[in-house]
Scaffold this active site. Structure first.
Site, short mmCIF file in Angstrom:
data_model
loop_
_atom_site.label_atom_id
_atom_site.label_comp_id
_atom_site.label_asym_id
_atom_site.label_seq_id
_atom_site.Cartn_x
_atom_site.Cartn_y
_atom_site.Cartn_z
N ASP A 127 36.49 26.67 18.26
CA ASP A 127 37.43 25.64 17.77
C ASP A 127 37.49 24.43 18.70
OD1 ASP A 127 40.50 27.36 18.90
OD2 ASP A 127 38.80 26.48 20.00
N ASP A 160 40.05 30.58 29.01
CA ASP A 160 39.65 30.42 30.42
C ASP A 160 39.65 31.73 31.20
OD1 ASP A 160 42.96 29.33 31.61
OD2 ASP A 160 42.31 30.91 30.23
N GLY A 176 44.68 24.53 10.48
CA GLY A 176 46.12 24.32 10.70
C GLY A 176 46.90 25.61 10.54
N HIS A 193 45.38 31.70 17.94
CA HIS A 193 44.29 32.39 18.64
C HIS A 193 44.82 32.95 19.96
CE1 HIS A 193 41.42 29.32 16.52
NE2 HIS A 193 41.92 30.22 15.66
N HIS A 233 56.04 32.43 20.36
CA HIS A 233 55.85 31.05 20.84
C HIS A 233 54.77 30.36 20.02
CE1 HIS A 233 55.30 27.82 23.99
NE2 HIS A 233 54.09 27.82 23.43
N GLU A 234 53.60 31.01 19.86
CA GLU A 234 52.49 30.37 19.14
C GLU A 234 52.86 30.06 17.69
OE1 GLU A 234 50.67 30.16 22.59
OE2 GLU A 234 50.18 29.11 20.73
N HIS A 245 54.35 26.76 17.15
CA HIS A 245 53.35 25.70 16.94
C HIS A 245 52.83 25.76 15.51
CE1 HIS A 245 53.35 24.59 21.09
NE2 HIS A 245 52.78 25.70 21.52
N HIS A 261 55.79 21.64 22.48
CA HIS A 261 56.47 22.28 23.61
C HIS A 261 57.81 21.60 23.87
CE1 HIS A 261 52.48 24.09 25.09
NE2 HIS A 261 53.20 24.99 24.45
N ASP A 308 78.24 30.53 38.64
CA ASP A 308 78.35 31.96 39.02
C ASP A 308 78.24 32.11 40.54
OD1 ASP A 308 78.42 32.61 36.35
OD2 ASP A 308 76.29 33.09 36.21
N ASP A 352 76.95 37.66 40.48
CA ASP A 352 78.33 37.42 40.93
C ASP A 352 78.39 36.48 42.13
OD1 ASP A 352 79.31 39.17 39.05
OD2 ASP A 352 79.12 40.92 40.36
#
Lengths: 81, 371
Positions: free
Chosen positions: B71, B76, B93, B97, B120-121, B124, B130, B191, B235
């Site tokens: 694509d 990597d 679209g 992957h 997450h993907e 998109h 993002h 906190d 705490d």
């Protein structure tokens, strides 16, 4: 876990940054031999990345910025995807 | 949040997905379930509905591959880029992957949780880019979150509902979506606050801010993105210059950081500071560098621990107001900086001299946390 992975020994910082900024911030492939142009293109993309992650915007490859580049992440660009 | 520029969103609400192949890291049933739940995250808060198909071309084609997979965006190898997906448009679209050089797991916090990466993907795949909100699911870097209690953060809900509107059943997500604390919130109640080798760390909920004094630069992070072992909603916290460690306290447990690394052998018990057994929770801790004393705020009382002699000092506990005259409210956080003691109570910060313990100023919470 997700803490920054150990720096890959065989990759220097520069190539980690170039790969990261090329894939995610549209840094043009380093074709032009003009070092001046290259470093200004790099500095511009570094600033974009530092801006996105709310780091100190220096345009320089400092420790914070490099640490963040080593974190596992999604491969979709952060800007102008 | 942000959405892809241009009109990148599905023109229909009934979408199909197809799992083209599997990773050897998990069983097929685990992959099926992870993908199904990851899509459900978005269906819960929008009119979108997802139907699985087993042949032909689906709107969202899901596959595992390595390196160059045709694509134009090669993976990597292990770590680095975990996956990518394309915004809604014809052809590729919507497709997602996953880099099969990663170790994808079903439930363990180690490796990369497929449900979290996929959710997450799919953001998109539906048209989200993002987010800059460090608590958002659409933040670019991977953070492990407890998948049993996972609730889509508000930033992501806002983004996806900007594109598709709310869930047509009218039933909002239960429990309410978590909101990332805002340092500009005038009602912010912290906190815990501590120094860490010159930086100031402010803790709130699942997050912390790290600020460099005298610099306007403040970073916000999920606690678990730095230290998965450290709990949310702590705490108290303090830095012992005597031990060069930061101690983080929640309930009766104590964790320790050496720099940014979690120290092995923790959590330990609160009794390491010789506090009485009846003390089950501390509200704040102030480390007094001038005397190597550690002041534990427990309700409206203070216990003083002598670090060198490793014991609680005689005459304690004392009322807070006796030790810090004028400090009437409940103290929720405390730290010492450049010869002053700062006690946080509600959304105010009370400044005392470190030596004379005289109340000098009442400041806003974000005096050190610039808005």
């Amino acid at each position: 876990y997700t803490s920054p992975i150990a720096p890959p020994a065989d990759k220097d910082k520069e190539s980690i940054a170039v790969n990261y900024l090329t894939q995610l911030y549209g840094l043009p492939k380093q074709t032009n031999s003009d070092a001046e142009k290259r470093s200004s293109a790099m500095s511009l993309r570094l600033k974009e990345m530092q801006q996105f992650f709310k780091l100190k915007v220096t345009g320089k490859l400092d420790e914070e910025t490099l640490d963040l580049m080593k974190k596992p992440r999604c491969g979709v660009p952060d800007v102008a995807a | 949040y942000s959405t892809f520029q241009g009109d990148y969103k599905w023109k229909k609400h009934d979408l199909t997905y197809r799992i083209e192949n599997y990773t050897p890291d998990m069983s097929e049933a685990e992959v099926d379930d992870s993908i199904k739940r990851a899509l459900q995250v978005w269906a819960d808060v929008t009119p979108l509905r997802f139907t699985r198909i087993y042949s032909g071309t689906a709107d969202i084609m899901i596959s595992f591959s390595v390196r160059d997979h045709g694509d134009g965006y090669p993976f990597d190898g292990p770590n680095g880029f975990l996956a990518h997906a394309f915004p809604p448009f014809e052809g590729i679209g919507g497709d997602a992957h996953f880099d099969d050089d990663e170790k994808f797991l079903y439930r363990s916090p180690h490796g990369y949780n497929l449900f979290l990466v996929a959710a997450h993907e799919f953001g998109h795949s539906l048209g989200l880019e993002h987010s800059q909100d460090p608590g958002a699911l659409m933040y670019p870097t991977y953070v492990y979150r407890d998948i049993d209690t996972f609730v889509l953060p508000k930033d992501d809900v806002d983004g996806i509902q900007y594109l598709y509107g709310p869930n047509s059943d009218g039933t909002g997500p239960k429990p309410p979506p978590p909101v990332t604390p805002n340092k500009c919130d005038p009602k912010l109640v912290l906190d815990a606050v501590t120094m860490l080798r010159g930086e100031i760390m402010f803790f709130k909920g699942s997050f912390f801010w790290r600020s460099y004094p005298l610099s306007r630069n403040v970073e916000q992070h999920l606690i678990k993105s730095f230290w998965p072992q450290i709990p949310n909603h702590i705490d108290a916290a303090f830095e012992s210059t005597f031990e060069d460690k930061v101690f983080i306290i929640k309930g009766e447990k104590v964790w320790a950081l050496y720099g940014y690394d979690v120290v092995r052998g923790y959590p330990k018990s609160l009794s390491m500071f010789r506090l009485p057994k009846k003390v089950k929770k501390v509200d704040a801790v102030l480390y007094d560098e001038t005397s190597y004393k550690i002041l534990f705020f427990v309700n409206n009382k203070i216990y003083s621990y002598n670090e060198e002699q490793r014991r609680i000092e005689k005459g304690y506990p004392k009322p807070v107001e006796e030790v810090f005259p004028g400090m009437t409210g409940k103290v929720t956080a405390a730290f010492q900086f450049k010869g002053f003691n700062y006690l946080f109570s509600g959304s105010k910060m009370f400044e005392f001299g470190a030596y004379n313990r005289k109340l000098l100023r009442v400041l806003n919470n974000n005096y050190f946390l610039p808005c």
